[in-house]
Design a protein around this motif. Structure first.
Motif, mmCIF file in Angstrom:
data_model
loop_
_atom_site.group_PDB
_atom_site.id
_atom_site.type_symbol
_atom_site.label_atom_id
_atom_site.label_comp_id
_atom_site.label_asym_id
_atom_site.label_seq_id
_atom_site.Cartn_x
_atom_site.Cartn_y
_atom_site.Cartn_z
ATOM 1 N N SER A 32 -5.218 -8.952 -12.909
ATOM 2 C CA SER A 32 -4.902 -7.527 -13.024
ATOM 3 C C SER A 32 -3.478 -7.307 -12.539
ATOM 4 O O SER A 32 -3.017 -7.973 -11.606
ATOM 5 N N LEU A 33 -2.793 -6.366 -13.158
ATOM 6 C CA LEU A 33 -1.406 -6.059 -12.801
ATOM 7 C C LEU A 33 -1.298 -4.590 -12.394
ATOM 8 O O LEU A 33 -1.995 -3.729 -12.962
ATOM 9 N N PHE A 34 -0.445 -4.328 -11.428
ATOM 10 C CA PHE A 34 -0.334 -2.988 -10.869
ATOM 11 C C PHE A 34 1.132 -2.617 -10.663
ATOM 12 O O PHE A 34 1.974 -3.472 -10.414
ATOM 13 N N TRP A 35 1.398 -1.321 -10.712
ATOM 14 C CA TRP A 35 2.609 -0.754 -10.151
ATOM 15 C C TRP A 35 2.198 0.254 -9.084
ATOM 16 O O TRP A 35 1.344 1.117 -9.329
ATOM 17 N N TYR A 36 2.813 0.091 -7.904
ATOM 18 C CA TYR A 36 2.612 1.023 -6.809
ATOM 19 C C TYR A 36 3.932 1.758 -6.553
ATOM 20 O O TYR A 36 5.013 1.221 -6.789
ATOM 21 N N VAL A 37 3.809 2.965 -5.983
ATOM 22 C CA VAL A 37 4.993 3.730 -5.603
ATOM 23 C C VAL A 37 4.865 4.114 -4.131
ATOM 24 O O VAL A 37 3.759 4.418 -3.647
ATOM 25 N N GLN A 38 5.974 4.037 -3.419
ATOM 26 C CA GLN A 38 6.005 4.408 -2.005
ATOM 27 C C GLN A 38 7.082 5.449 -1.776
ATOM 28 O O GLN A 38 8.271 5.169 -1.930
ATOM 29 N N TYR A 39 6.654 6.654 -1.395
ATOM 30 C CA TYR A 39 7.590 7.709 -1.034
ATOM 31 C C TYR A 39 7.933 7.579 0.449
ATOM 32 O O TYR A 39 7.147 7.020 1.230
ATOM 33 N N PRO A 40 9.074 8.097 0.862
ATOM 34 C CA PRO A 40 9.502 7.941 2.262
ATOM 35 C C PRO A 40 8.437 8.390 3.254
ATOM 36 O O PRO A 40 7.870 9.473 3.118
ATOM 37 N N GLY A 41 8.169 7.536 4.240
ATOM 38 C CA GLY A 41 7.232 7.881 5.303
ATOM 39 C C GLY A 41 5.764 7.807 4.910
ATOM 40 O O GLY A 41 4.898 8.221 5.681
ATOM 41 N N GLU A 42 5.491 7.269 3.724
ATOM 42 C CA GLU A 42 4.110 7.201 3.256
ATOM 43 C C GLU A 42 3.716 5.776 2.923
ATOM 44 O O GLU A 42 4.543 4.870 2.860
ATOM 45 N N GLY A 43 2.422 5.581 2.706
ATOM 46 C CA GLY A 43 1.930 4.291 2.250
ATOM 47 C C GLY A 43 2.096 4.139 0.751
ATOM 48 O O GLY A 43 2.559 5.043 0.060
ATOM 49 N N LEU A 44 1.725 2.967 0.262
ATOM 50 C CA LEU A 44 1.813 2.720 -1.168
ATOM 51 C C LEU A 44 0.687 3.463 -1.885
ATOM 52 O O LEU A 44 -0.445 3.518 -1.413
ATOM 53 N N GLN A 45 1.033 3.992 -3.053
ATOM 54 C CA GLN A 45 0.037 4.656 -3.904
ATOM 55 C C GLN A 45 0.011 3.942 -5.244
ATOM 56 O O GLN A 45 1.066 3.586 -5.784
ATOM 57 N N LEU A 46 -1.176 3.761 -5.775
ATOM 58 C CA LEU A 46 -1.281 3.164 -7.104
ATOM 59 C C LEU A 46 -0.678 4.110 -8.132
ATOM 60 O O LEU A 46 -1.034 5.288 -8.209
ATOM 61 N N LEU A 47 0.249 3.591 -8.933
ATOM 62 C CA LEU A 47 0.863 4.383 -9.992
ATOM 63 C C LEU A 47 0.151 4.140 -11.319
ATOM 64 O O LEU A 47 -0.213 5.071 -12.023
ATOM 65 N N LEU A 48 -0.049 2.862 -11.661
ATOM 66 C CA LEU A 48 -0.769 2.528 -12.875
ATOM 67 C C LEU A 48 -1.231 1.080 -12.793
ATOM 68 O O LEU A 48 -0.768 0.315 -11.942
#
Lengths: 111, 112
Positions: A32-48
């Motif tokens: 499985s392949l993922f892209w995560y996004v991390q905004y400043p001061g936050e944890g990683l969130q699954l993007l797709l």
């Protein structure tokens, strides 16, 4: 060993520009392949995500297609916004549920 | 909504002290993970657990320990804090192989 490679940036774009962040992986089988996004001061969130060859994951205007023949999963967005400024991580799953992350790509979008 | 929470969000401590970082998830996931994030190193896996009473070492486990007494919690302990352990720590959980991991907001730990 298994790994994920992505352009590290930083990447700076003007608002409404086209975004591509390249990602390639090494693997046996079809992880499985993922892209995560991390905004400043936050944890990683699954993007797709995509789970098999030729699958296209999409969310919030971002897209990535699982390319088995080139072992790639490039992230694209047609028109970036200032609010897209963040760090983006490409990742792949393993059979033991661990996830291998790329080094992350910092994106800054300027008005 | 299900979530994963970490506490404290920020901590400053001294070298040699024992420190415990909490991680609590309400996803009811069996699998939980601890990472540290440092500039130039990305995310590195410290320890992980596949269920109650199960713990495993990751790539940077020296100086850290975890215990899993229930499904919801996986506390991370630094036995004797060192300045090299100054970092941002993230806890994550997942449903199983091939599924995405859900992350907490992290704990920023400074060791002086």
């Amino acid at each position: 060993g298994d790994s994920v490679t992505q352009m590290e940036g930083p990447v700076t774009l003007s608002e409404e520009a086209f975004l591509t962040i390249n990602c390639t992986y090494t693997a046996t089988g079809y992880p499985s392949l993922f892209w995560y996004v991390q905004y400043p001061g936050e944890g990683l969130q699954l993007l797709l995500k995509a789970t098999k060859a030729d699958d296209k994951g999409s969310n919030k205007g971002f897209e990535a297609t699982y390319r088995k023949e080139t072992t790639s999963f490039h992230l694209e967005k047609g028109s970036v916004q200032v609010s897209d400024s963040a760090v983006y991580f490409c990742a792949r799953g393993t059979s033991y549920d661990k996830v291998i992350f790329g080094p992350g790509t910092s994106l800054s979008v300027i008005p | 909504d299900a979530e994963i929470t970490q506490s404290p969000r920020h901590k400053i401590t001294e070298t040699g002290r024992q420190v415990t970082l909490a991680c609590h998830q309400t996803w009811n996931h069996n699998n939980m993970f601890w990472y540290r994030q440092d500039l130039g190193h990305g995310l590195r896996l410290i320890h992980y657990s596949y269920g109650v009473q199960d713990t495993n070492k990751g790539e940077v486990s020296d100086g850290y320990s975890v215990s899993r007494s229930n499904t919801e919690d996986l506390p991370l302990t630094l036995e004797s804090a060192a300045s090299s352990q100054t970092s941002v720590y993230f806890c994550a959980s997942s449903e199983g192989p091939g599924q995405p991991q859900h992350f907490g907001d992290g704990t920023r730990l400074s060791i002086l």
